[in-house]
Design an enzyme around this catalytic site. Structure first.
Site, PDB file in Angstrom:
ATOM      1  N   ARG A 112      19.916 -16.398   1.447  1.00  0.00           N
ATOM      2  CA  ARG A 112      20.316 -16.411   2.856  1.00  0.00           C
ATOM      3  C   ARG A 112      20.067 -15.067   3.536  1.00  0.00           C
ATOM      4  O   ARG A 112      19.679 -15.004   4.706  1.00  0.00           O
ATOM      5  CB  ARG A 112      21.805 -16.748   2.971  1.00  0.00           C
ATOM      6  CG  ARG A 112      22.175 -18.204   2.785  1.00  0.00           C
ATOM      7  CD  ARG A 112      23.670 -18.392   3.028  1.00  0.00           C
ATOM      8  NE  ARG A 112      24.075 -19.792   3.016  1.00  0.00           N
ATOM      9  CZ  ARG A 112      25.273 -20.210   3.393  1.00  0.00           C
ATOM     10  NH1 ARG A 112      26.186 -19.333   3.789  1.00  0.00           N
ATOM     11  NH2 ARG A 112      25.565 -21.504   3.374  1.00  0.00           N
ATOM     12  N   ALA A 146      30.076 -36.389  -5.243  1.00  0.00           N
ATOM     13  CA  ALA A 146      30.620 -37.507  -6.013  1.00  0.00           C
ATOM     14  C   ALA A 146      30.757 -38.734  -5.126  1.00  0.00           C
ATOM     15  O   ALA A 146      30.527 -38.684  -3.903  1.00  0.00           O
ATOM     16  CB  ALA A 146      31.963 -37.118  -6.608  1.00  0.00           C
ATOM     17  N   SER A 149      32.176 -32.346  -3.017  1.00  0.00           N
ATOM     18  CA  SER A 149      30.989 -31.621  -3.461  1.00  0.00           C
ATOM     19  C   SER A 149      31.266 -30.151  -3.780  1.00  0.00           C
ATOM     20  O   SER A 149      30.365 -29.451  -4.229  1.00  0.00           O
ATOM     21  CB  SER A 149      29.887 -31.696  -2.392  1.00  0.00           C
ATOM     22  OG  SER A 149      30.323 -31.115  -1.185  1.00  0.00           O
ATOM     23  N   ALA A 168      14.139 -35.444   5.346  1.00  0.00           N
ATOM     24  CA  ALA A 168      13.313 -35.453   6.551  1.00  0.00           C
ATOM     25  C   ALA A 168      12.282 -34.328   6.519  1.00  0.00           C
ATOM     26  O   ALA A 168      11.132 -34.508   6.934  1.00  0.00           O
ATOM     27  CB  ALA A 168      14.197 -35.329   7.789  1.00  0.00           C
ATOM     28  N   GLU A 209       0.822  -1.201   0.000  1.00  0.00           N
ATOM     29  CA  GLU A 209       0.000   0.000   0.000  1.00  0.00           C
ATOM     30  C   GLU A 209       0.865   1.264   0.000  1.00  0.00           C
ATOM     31  O   GLU A 209       0.607   2.216  -0.739  1.00  0.00           O
ATOM     32  CB  GLU A 209      -0.925   0.004   1.230  1.00  0.00           C
ATOM     33  CG  GLU A 209      -1.910  -1.148   1.259  1.00  0.00           C
ATOM     34  CD  GLU A 209      -1.394  -2.356   2.042  1.00  0.00           C
ATOM     35  OE1 GLU A 209      -2.216  -3.040   2.676  1.00  0.00           O
ATOM     36  OE2 GLU A 209      -0.165  -2.605   2.010  1.00  0.00           O
TER      37      GLU A 209
END
Length: 368
Positions: free
Chosen positions: A196, A175, A180, A286, A62
Site C-alpha cells: 500500500r 466464510a 473474513s 471485473a 544509474e
C-alpha cells in the site's frame, strides 16, 4: 536513429555479462508506476558492480550504481555504464540521469531498450551529443520482457494495476456467514501495508466500503499511519454511509460507475499511475475480466473454510482452455515466500506482448 548513436550488436562478452548482471539487479526493484531498471559499471579490468531503481522517489539505477562505484574508488573515466533502459533526460522526482552520467565522467554507455515515455525519452541522443559513445539494443528483448506489463499499461495510458487477494487454502475470502477477519496472519497484513505504501491509490467496491468501513491507508509496523498515503478510491454507484471513514476522508475519490476501463481513464486523468485493487471478489473479477491486471499478490493462509465466497467471481470461463493464466514473478521477493504461517504468491499475468515498437536509440510510440 541519431547518426551519433550506434547499435550494440558488436558488444563484447564482458559487456553482455554486465548487462545480464544489470537485468538481475533490476529484479530487486518493485513493479508499479515505474519500470524495473538495473545498471552495471564495467571497469577496464573487467570488474562489474551493479545498482537498481528501488521505486518512486528513490535514486535511479544509474545514480545508484555510480554512487556504489564512487564508494569503491572505481575509475569511472575508464569504465562503461550498461543500463537496461535508456537513461532519462527529464526532471521528475529526481534529476536527469543523463546529467549524472556526464558529471561522473563516464565515456561509454550501452542501454538495452529505449524509453517509451515521451517525457523521459531521448537520453541516448543527449549523451551522444555530449560526446559520449552510446550504443543501444544489447539484450533489448530481455529488458522488454522484464517490463512487458508496464509497457502495456503505458501503451494503454492507464495505471499499472496490482490485485491483492487474501484467501484460505480452498480459495475463499470469507466464510459462509460472511466473516473474513482475519484469514491471513499479521505478517501478511504488514506486507500488504508495505505494498500500500508504494502505490498511488487503493480501490474497493461499494460493497466492501459499506461492509468493512475500511480506512484504506498505509500503516507502519507500529500501526501508525505513514506520512505519504495512497488515495482511497471507491468503485460503484451506491452511496457511502455519511459517517464512514471513506465518506469523511476529503481525499476519497468515488467513481460512480461499474465500467473498469472508464474508472482507469478517470484515475489516469487524476494522476494515478499505480493502482492497488483490494476490492471483493466481484471487483477483482471485473478487473481480471477487463484484461487490465498486471500483478497479483496472493496471500495464502493454511486454513480450510469450506462453503464460502470464492476469491474471484464473475469470470465468464466455461472450460479449462479459457483459463486466465498467471506466471510466477520473482521480482522483489521469490515468487513464493513464507510470511508467518502464510505463503505469499507473486504473479504477473501471462501471454501479453507490449504494443510498442522501437529501434535502437529511438523511442516507442507515446504513452504517458
Amino acid at each position: 536513429m541519431s547518426a551519433q548513436l550506434s547499435d550494440a550488436a558488436e558488444s563484447t562478452e564482458l559487456e553482455s555479462a554486465a548487462m545480464t548482471a544489470a537485468l538481475d539487479a533490476a529484479r530487486e526493484g518493485f513493479r508499479g508506476a515505474n519500470p524495473l531498471v538495473g545498471a552495471a559499471i564495467l571497469t577496464a579490468d573487467g570488474q562489474i558492480v551493479t545498482g537498481h531503481h528501488g521505486g518512486a522517489g528513490t535514486p535511479h539505477a544509474e545514480v545508484d550504481v555510480i554512487t556504489t562505484a564512487h564508494d569503491l574508488d572505481i575509475d569511472l573515466s575508464a569504465s562503461t555504464l550498461l543500463v537496461t533502459l535508456e537513461p532519462c533526460s527529464h526532471h521528475g522526482r529526481t534529476g536527469p540521469c543523463t546529467e549524472a552520467i556526464i558529471s561522473a565522467g563516464i565515456p561509454s554507455v550501452v542501454f538495452a531498450a529505449a524509453d517509451p515515455n515521451p517525457l523521459a525519452a531521448g537520453g541516448g541522443n543527449t549523451l551522444a551529443e555530449a560526446g559520449l559513445t552510446v550504443r543501444a539494443g544489447l539484450h533489448r528483448e530481455e529488458s522488454r520482457a522484464l517490463n512487458v506489463r508496464w509497457l502495456r499499461a503505458m501503451a494503454e495510458t492507464r495505471p499499472f494495476v496490482t490485485v491483492k487477494i487474501a484467501q484460505s487454502l480452498d480459495g475463499a475470502v470469507a466464510a459462509n456467514d460472511g466473516t473474513s477477519r482475519w484469514i491471513t496472519s499479521e505478517q501478511s497484513r504488514m506486507h500488504a501495508h508495505e505494498v500500500r505504501s508504494r502505490v498511488d491509490a487503493i480501490l474497493v467496491g461499494t460493497g466492501t466500503a459499506v461492509a468493512d468501513d475500511p480506512r484504506l491507508n498505509a500503516r507502519g509496523r507500529d500501526g501508525i499511519a505513514l506520512d505519504d498515503q495512497p488515495r482511497p478510491v471507491v468503485l460503484g454507484t451506491s452511496d457511502l454511509p455519511v459517517t464512514s471513514f471513506l465518506a469523511l476522508n476529503p481525499n476519497t475519490l468515488h467513481l460512480r460507475t461499474h465500467d473498469v476501463r472508464e474508472a482507469l481513464d478517470r484515475l489516469h486523468e487524476a494522476g494515478v499511475r499505480h493502482l492497488l485493487v483490494e476490492g471483493g471478489p466481484t471487483v477483482s473479477g471485473a478487473f481480471f475480466a477487463a484484461g487490465v491486471v498486471d500483478e497479483v499478490f496472493c496471500y495464502q493462509a493454511p486454513i480450510l473454510i469450506g462453503p464460502g465466497r470464492s476469491s474471484v467471481e464473475g469470470l465468464d470461463i466455461g472450460t479449462l482452455g479459457e483459463a486466465l493464466r498467471l506466471v510466477p514473478d520473482d521480482t522483489e521477493t521469490p515468487a513464493m515466500s513464507q510470511l508467518g504461517p502464510d505463503f505469499l504468491l507473486h504473479f504477473e499475468t501471462a501471454d501479453l506482448e507490449p504494443d510498442a515498437s522501437e529501434s535502437p536509440g529511438g523511442s516507442a510510440p507515446p504513452g504517458t
